[in-house]
Design an enzyme around this catalytic site. Sequence first.
Site, short mmCIF file in Angstrom:
data_model
loop_
_atom_site.label_atom_id
_atom_site.label_comp_id
_atom_site.label_asym_id
_atom_site.label_seq_id
_atom_site.Cartn_x
_atom_site.Cartn_y
_atom_site.Cartn_z
N LYS A 54 0.75 -1.26 -0.06
CA LYS A 54 0.03 -0.14 -0.10
C LYS A 54 0.76 1.27 -0.16
O LYS A 54 0.70 2.16 -0.75
CB LYS A 54 -0.67 -0.02 1.20
CG LYS A 54 -1.55 1.22 1.46
CD LYS A 54 -2.57 1.20 2.74
CE LYS A 54 -1.76 1.45 4.03
NZ LYS A 54 -1.42 3.37 4.00
N ASN A 55 1.88 1.31 0.89
CA ASN A 55 2.57 2.37 0.89
C ASN A 55 3.51 2.79 -0.19
O ASN A 55 4.35 3.76 -0.12
CB ASN A 55 3.57 2.28 2.25
CG ASN A 55 2.65 2.69 3.58
OD1 ASN A 55 1.60 2.91 3.30
ND2 ASN A 55 3.16 2.60 4.63
N CYS A 92 -6.22 18.02 13.33
CA CYS A 92 -5.74 19.40 13.80
C CYS A 92 -4.66 19.70 12.70
O CYS A 92 -3.83 18.85 12.34
CB CYS A 92 -5.29 19.50 15.08
SG CYS A 92 -3.94 18.52 15.63
N ARG A 141 1.42 14.54 13.45
CA ARG A 141 1.77 14.30 12.20
C ARG A 141 1.68 15.52 11.26
O ARG A 141 0.73 15.76 10.23
CB ARG A 141 0.57 13.30 11.71
CG ARG A 141 0.65 12.03 12.53
CD ARG A 141 0.12 10.80 11.72
NE ARG A 141 0.95 10.24 10.49
CZ ARG A 141 0.55 9.15 9.98
NH1 ARG A 141 -0.79 8.65 10.04
NH2 ARG A 141 1.34 8.74 8.88
N VAL A 149 2.84 18.72 8.77
CA VAL A 149 3.34 18.66 7.06
C VAL A 149 4.29 19.68 7.03
O VAL A 149 4.81 20.23 5.97
CB VAL A 149 2.22 18.85 5.93
CG1 VAL A 149 1.41 17.48 6.14
CG2 VAL A 149 1.48 19.85 6.34
N ASP A 183 5.14 0.60 12.14
CA ASP A 183 3.89 0.02 11.55
C ASP A 183 3.64 -1.70 11.90
O ASP A 183 2.66 -2.28 11.51
CB ASP A 183 3.85 0.06 9.82
CG ASP A 183 3.43 1.44 9.46
OD1 ASP A 183 2.98 2.30 10.24
OD2 ASP A 183 3.39 1.74 8.08
N ARG A 225 -8.66 -0.38 4.61
CA ARG A 225 -7.78 0.52 4.06
C ARG A 225 -6.23 -0.27 3.65
O ARG A 225 -5.69 0.30 2.90
CB ARG A 225 -7.60 1.58 5.16
CG ARG A 225 -8.82 2.54 5.41
CD ARG A 225 -8.38 3.58 6.11
NE ARG A 225 -7.05 4.11 5.83
CZ ARG A 225 -6.00 4.59 6.53
NH1 ARG A 225 -6.22 4.49 7.87
NH2 ARG A 225 -4.82 4.85 6.13
C1 UD1 Z 1 4.84 6.90 6.42
C2 UD1 Z 1 3.78 5.73 6.23
C3 UD1 Z 1 3.35 5.11 7.67
C4 UD1 Z 1 4.54 5.00 8.29
C5 UD1 Z 1 5.57 5.93 8.35
C6 UD1 Z 1 6.73 5.64 9.23
C7 UD1 Z 1 2.75 6.03 4.13
C8 UD1 Z 1 1.52 6.18 3.35
N1 UD1 Z 1 2.80 5.95 5.36
O1 UD1 Z 1 3.94 7.86 7.00
O2 UD1 Z 1 2.72 3.83 7.43
O3 UD1 Z 1 4.16 4.65 9.83
O4 UD1 Z 1 5.80 6.50 7.17
O5 UD1 Z 1 7.47 4.87 8.67
O6 UD1 Z 1 3.82 5.56 3.47
N2 UD1 Z 1 7.03 14.65 10.47
C9 UD1 Z 1 6.95 16.02 10.98
N3 UD1 Z 1 6.84 16.91 9.84
C10 UD1 Z 1 6.42 16.56 8.73
C11 UD1 Z 1 6.61 15.23 8.23
C12 UD1 Z 1 6.54 14.29 9.26
O7 UD1 Z 1 7.34 16.45 12.23
O8 UD1 Z 1 6.33 17.60 7.72
C13 UD1 Z 1 6.99 13.64 11.88
C14 UD1 Z 1 5.89 12.84 11.91
O9 UD1 Z 1 4.98 13.45 12.90
C15 UD1 Z 1 6.56 11.49 12.31
C16 UD1 Z 1 7.98 11.56 11.55
O10 UD1 Z 1 8.21 12.82 11.16
O11 UD1 Z 1 6.86 11.70 13.78
C17 UD1 Z 1 7.94 10.42 10.44
O12 UD1 Z 1 6.79 10.65 9.81
P1 UD1 Z 1 6.81 10.28 8.06
O13 UD1 Z 1 7.94 9.46 7.89
O14 UD1 Z 1 6.63 11.63 7.35
O15 UD1 Z 1 5.54 9.41 8.12
P2 UD1 Z 1 4.50 9.29 6.73
O16 UD1 Z 1 5.13 9.78 5.61
O17 UD1 Z 1 3.30 10.11 7.36
#
Ligand code: UD1
Length: 429
Positions: A22-23, A126, A131, A133, A316, A408
Amino acid sequence: MDRIRIVGGSKLNGTIPISGAKNAALPLMIAGLLSEETLILDNVPRLADVAQLQRILGNHGVDIMSAGKRPGDHEYQGQTLHISAKNIIDTTAPYELVSKMRASFWVIAPLLARMQEAKVSLPGGCAIGTRPVDLLIMALEKLGAELTIDGGYVIAKAPGGLKGAEIDFPKVTVSGTHVALMAATLAKGTTIINNAACEPEIVDVADCLNKMGARVTGAGTPRIVIEGVAKLHGARHTVLPDRIETGTYAMAVAMTGGDVQLSGARPELLQSALDVLTQAGATITVNNDGIRVSRNGAGLSPVNVSTAPFPGFPTDLQAQLMALMSCAKGSSHITETIFENRFMHVQELARFGARIHLDGETATIDGIAKLRGAPVMATDLRASVSLVIAGLAAEGETMVNRIYHLDRGFERLEEKLSACGATIERISG
Ligand code: UD1
């Protein structure tokens, strides 16, 4: 609302085919926006998140054709999607669609790179809380985009096109790396991503982008270099096997006992989890068709594990490991370092009798001899499947409510498990 009923106690024996990841499928589908020509993706899992992303891409004007089965195809074989983004008619991704799936926010990167503009709703919950961006926005700004946040939307513009830049991520982020990578393929000049995520799904997307004419090197290492090109063309790519699905079923077998072939699985995608399972007492062997997992007789040993970015133990699989350790002979410690509060499954596992104590980021699990079936509630995707694993091993009946989370991310879960002797059924309505 559908529920899953499980009568636990049976060992798992047989073969489970592993689906496409999926990812990887989600960002690969999003990468289809980068080209006017058709991107063909094979082995795309049939999941609610994939269907939702099809709706989101359709809203931008992308035509997606799902090819049916061919003679000789295995019944579990994933679908083939023909993604054609010839005309992007709308660069807005509305709240109603993006709020349902966080990864859909990533469309901002190809839209900006190809159309020089995008308006994308902030992903659910929120705005810039947990999480966030912020790092995705930082990366796009480095590439020369101007971003503002207004009314819950990120409005991004790059009138003269994106420009190559050096992007230093202060922490490893999968989403940030995907977004920076996709955006940089069409930027003018060279982009260097430092402290990039090394997850196999990043490598899979980079491979596909290169087939489309991008010039990406270093994917799978912390330093990715992208030489921007003017255009990308069509390509055909097969989605890599799902390492989280693989690890989940491996943990289910470790918990119930039995002997299962995980067909199509690739061990190098989850070596850290396989090492933990071996330490816990499972027997793992690698063969031509994938990975074989078995456990006979002996009890489970406790383990101490911290989640970490790849190649570390994946967050995960944290919930599933916790379910497993709730039946180990002794105390285990599991520390979650990626997402704070990713412990929603703890109180649900407690309904089975599991003894878990939380202290900040660390859970201490005192193993007990036998879990007992219970009614439980699925909370998020990976937490949900930990309840299924617990139910398979527990004595008596378990009813898992709110299973849309499972749909999902896990393709034909109950079919795959019942084919291995589990008593598990979906109750509709
Ligand atoms: C992806 C995976 C998810 C997995 C995660 C970590 C997909 C669709 N999802 O989620 O299944 O659990 O990687 O392996 O691929 N962060 C920030 N600012 C940002 C972005 C992230 O602080 O702008 C933080 C997040 O809060 C978290 C950490 O970085 O603590 C890692 O997040 P990230 O690796 O980006 O996870 P996802 O891509 O959302």
